[in-house]
Scaffold this active site. Structure first.
Site, PDB file in Angstrom:
ATOM      1  N   GLY A   1      42.316  39.593  27.578  1.00  0.00           N
ATOM      2  CA  GLY A   1      43.059  38.739  26.646  1.00  0.00           C
ATOM      3  C   GLY A   1      44.483  38.506  27.095  1.00  0.00           C
ATOM      4  O   GLY A   1      45.123  37.530  26.712  1.00  0.00           O
ATOM      5  N   ASN A   2      45.022  39.438  27.929  1.00  0.00           N
ATOM      6  CA  ASN A   2      46.349  39.238  28.516  1.00  0.00           C
ATOM      7  C   ASN A   2      46.314  38.221  29.654  1.00  0.00           C
ATOM      8  O   ASN A   2      47.356  37.677  30.036  1.00  0.00           O
ATOM      9  CB  ASN A   2      46.899  40.549  29.082  1.00  0.00           C
ATOM     10  CG  ASN A   2      47.631  41.387  28.054  1.00  0.00           C
ATOM     11  OD1 ASN A   2      47.196  42.477  27.707  1.00  0.00           O
ATOM     12  ND2 ASN A   2      48.748  40.869  27.555  1.00  0.00           N
ATOM     13  N   SER A   3      45.134  37.993  30.225  1.00  0.00           N
ATOM     14  CA  SER A   3      45.026  37.101  31.379  1.00  0.00           C
ATOM     15  C   SER A   3      45.649  35.747  31.108  1.00  0.00           C
ATOM     16  O   SER A   3      45.365  35.123  30.079  1.00  0.00           O
ATOM     17  CB  SER A   3      43.555  36.910  31.755  1.00  0.00           C
ATOM     18  OG  SER A   3      43.017  38.085  32.296  1.00  0.00           O
TER      19      SER A   3
ATOM     20  N   GLY B   1      43.308  28.584  61.267  1.00  0.00           N
ATOM     21  CA  GLY B   1      42.024  28.586  61.964  1.00  0.00           C
ATOM     22  C   GLY B   1      41.767  29.832  62.774  1.00  0.00           C
ATOM     23  O   GLY B   1      41.261  29.756  63.896  1.00  0.00           O
ATOM     24  N   VAL B   2      42.131  30.998  62.219  1.00  0.00           N
ATOM     25  CA  VAL B   2      41.851  32.268  62.893  1.00  0.00           C
ATOM     26  C   VAL B   2      41.214  33.241  61.904  1.00  0.00           C
ATOM     27  O   VAL B   2      41.442  33.151  60.693  1.00  0.00           O
ATOM     28  CB  VAL B   2      43.130  32.918  63.471  1.00  0.00           C
ATOM     29  CG1 VAL B   2      43.693  32.098  64.602  1.00  0.00           C
ATOM     30  CG2 VAL B   2      44.181  33.125  62.385  1.00  0.00           C
TER      31      VAL B   2
ATOM     32  N   HIS C   1      40.323  31.688  35.620  1.00  0.00           N
ATOM     33  CA  HIS C   1      39.149  32.372  35.082  1.00  0.00           C
ATOM     34  C   HIS C   1      39.124  32.376  33.551  1.00  0.00           C
ATOM     35  O   HIS C   1      38.085  32.637  32.948  1.00  0.00           O
ATOM     36  CB  HIS C   1      39.034  33.802  35.635  1.00  0.00           C
ATOM     37  CG  HIS C   1      40.020  34.789  35.076  1.00  0.00           C
ATOM     38  ND1 HIS C   1      41.174  35.147  35.737  1.00  0.00           N
ATOM     39  CD2 HIS C   1      40.017  35.497  33.934  1.00  0.00           C
ATOM     40  CE1 HIS C   1      41.828  36.046  35.022  1.00  0.00           C
ATOM     41  NE2 HIS C   1      41.145  36.268  33.912  1.00  0.00           N
TER      42      HIS C   1
ATOM     43  N   ASP D   1      43.719  31.283  41.304  1.00  0.00           N
ATOM     44  CA  ASP D   1      43.379  31.627  39.920  1.00  0.00           C
ATOM     45  C   ASP D   1      44.398  31.052  38.933  1.00  0.00           C
ATOM     46  O   ASP D   1      44.802  31.704  37.971  1.00  0.00           O
ATOM     47  CB  ASP D   1      43.276  33.145  39.741  1.00  0.00           C
ATOM     48  CG  ASP D   1      42.592  33.532  38.421  1.00  0.00           C
ATOM     49  OD1 ASP D   1      41.848  32.691  37.879  1.00  0.00           O
ATOM     50  OD2 ASP D   1      42.823  34.659  37.931  1.00  0.00           O
TER      51      ASP D   1
ATOM     52  N   ILE E   1      41.302  37.233  61.245  1.00  0.00           N
ATOM     53  CA  ILE E   1      42.222  38.313  61.626  1.00  0.00           C
ATOM     54  C   ILE E   1      41.758  39.646  61.064  1.00  0.00           C
ATOM     55  O   ILE E   1      40.911  39.712  60.170  1.00  0.00           O
ATOM     56  CB  ILE E   1      43.650  38.014  61.131  1.00  0.00           C
ATOM     57  CG1 ILE E   1      43.653  37.818  59.611  1.00  0.00           C
ATOM     58  CG2 ILE E   1      44.240  36.824  61.851  1.00  0.00           C
ATOM     59  CD1 ILE E   1      45.038  37.640  59.011  1.00  0.00           C
TER      60      ILE E   1
END
EC number: 3.4.21.107
Length: 471
Positions: free
Chosen positions: A213-215, A271-272, A112, A142, A274
């Site tokens: 800004g820490n991202s 393929g479930v 991001h 991410d 849940i």
């Protein structure tokens, strides 16, 4: 005598002062010293700024007029408005952090941070600014991998997330609000934390102060090893509130390796669909405690279907690892190499069964589920529910193949269980519902001494709910 008492009191005061000083020294000695860690690791942490694609100006509110079209006597009213500003508009920017993982310039950050960027600039610890190439990004985790043209760069030491313990000290270095190389510290609050809409990442939760800004910046343990990428915070104010989340470094490095080698990330797929198992559902399925991942839907032509997984199964272990919460399963499956065979244990009818599943490749979209046709009259059942057969329109709209649709809810066990009009009942007490008559037969045989599971599809989403008849 007075002098002796005074000396005695002074002695007690001196002893108390010494005890206080020693206590403070012991407390100070128990706190970690981060100075050496920061000195060694900070040079490999970078500031990342991006130039986003500029959106076209919209002056529709003024009829699309240019400044020259406005009469001169009125132009001064519009000069400071962005639609009529004669100065070129600067493209929007975003700020974030990252860290160098190889001497030849590979950098990890958040997806991001660089999403939608036309240009990515990396500022190094020595104040050099270099334009970076986006090698690849992965929205599901991410994570983004960048590359700058430089050599002999300082690099971080990569740790192992599995060795991380709840309660141990961790430290973050980043650029909150553009303040380069800001250091904050805290402890690990939890591991393998699941967040809404973040299916494939078992987050590390900390109380380290993280702000915009820490991202993309690194999370270090006390050995100076990166154990995570700071990614998100939980906040009601827009600022830090004591809950921050980091992507485990082993997840990030696996993503980085795949992005470097093949330009995209391949994940395992079962393929479930849940859901969580609560206390009432645990009772209805004969479980000793609420645990596992309840299978609400098995997708057709999926690895789960091929392995014999059924709707209503509760997956309690996968590849030898127990499933405590349903959110444990997706990231376990996602990290398995497609094509690998894995053993999993399910609870079915109160008994454990072992199944071998060949994990598939996670597709971009869900496959077509198919549609069938059944026509029958409406009926009011013993649960206080009025049900009707499904039409082709219902099947297409809600993506279901069989069941009955609830068109009326009166006082009774159905309403108490939370059934509402529009729900499609597809399974009751372990039996697939095909027709209205069959549904009535299953209801007539329901026990009154315990809860039983009912599977419904509500606005396209499958869900199990516990149902109990009044005695």
């Amino acid at each position: 005598m007075y002098l002796k008492m005074k000396v005695k009191h002074l002695g007690f005061a001196m002893l108390a002062w010494i005890a206080l000083v020693m206590s403070s020294a012991v407390s100070a000695a128990s706190l970690p010293d981060f100075t050496e860690l920061v000195e060694e690791s900070a040079p490999a942490v970078v500031n990342i700024s991006t130039v986003q694609a500029e959106k076209p100006q919209d002056s529709a509110a003024f009829g699309g007029r240019d400044m020259d079209e406005i009469p001169e006597m009125f132009r001064h009213f519009f000069r400071n408005l962005p639609e009529f500003n004669s100065q070129p508009r600067r493209a929007p920017e975003s700020l974030g952090s990252g860290f160098i993982i190889s001497e030849d310039g590979y950098i990890l950050t958040n997806n991001h941070v660089v999403k939608g960027a036309e240009k990515v600039l990396v500022r190094l610890n020595d104040r050099r600014e270099l334009e970076a190439e986006i090698v690849g990004t992965d929205a599901r985790s991410d994570v983004a991998l960048l590359k700058i043209d430089a050599q002999d760069l300082p690099v971080v030491s990569i740790g192992k997330t599995r060795d991380l313990k709840v309660g141990e000290w961790v430290l973050a270095i980043g650029s909150p609000f553009g303040f380069d190389h800001t250091v904050t510290a805290g402890i690990v609050s939890a591991k393998e934390r699941a967040l809404a809409n973040e299916t494939y990442v078992p987050f590390i939760q900390t109380d380290v102060a993280i702000n915009p800004g820490n991202s993309g910046g690194p999370l270090f343990n006390l050995d100076g090893e990166v154990v995570g990428i700071n990614s998100q915070i939980y906040t009601r104010s827009g600022g830090f509130m004591g809950l921050s989340f980091a992507i485990p470094i082993d997840v990030a490095m696996d993503v980085a390796d795949q992005l470097k080698q093949q330009g995209h990330v391949s994940r395992g797929w079962l393929g479930v669909i849940i859901q969580e198992v609560n206390r009432d559902l645990a009772e209805s399925f004969g479980l000793a405690k609420p645990a596992g991942a309840l299978v609400a839907k098995v997708l057709p032509d999926s690895p789960a279907q091929s392995a014999g997984v059924l709707e209503g199964d509760v997956i309690i272990s996968f590849d030898g690892r127990p499933i405590t919460l349903s959110s444990d399963l997706p990231h376990m499956v996602g990290r398995v190499k497609p094509g690998a065979e894995v053993e999993m244990t399910v609870m079915r009818g109160g008994e454990q069964e072992k199944l071998n599943v060949v994990v598939g490749l996670l597709p971009e979209g869900e496959p077509d589920l198919g549609i069938e046709t059944v026509q029958e009259p409406a009926s009011m059942d013993l649960l206080g529910l009025t049900v009707e057969p499904l039409t082709d329109a219902h099947r297409e709209k809600w993506n279901v193949r069989s069941g009955v649709i609830v068109v009326g809810v009166a006082e009774g066990a159905g309403a108490n269980a939370g059934v509402v009009s529009g729900d499609v009942i597809t399974m009751l007490n372990g039996k697939q519902i095909q027709t209205v008559e069959q549904f009535a037969e299953v209801v007539a045989d329901l026990p009154t001494d315990r809860s039983v599971p009912m599977r419904i599809v509500r606005r396209g989403s499958p869900l199990f709910i516990p149902l109990k008849l009044s005695e």
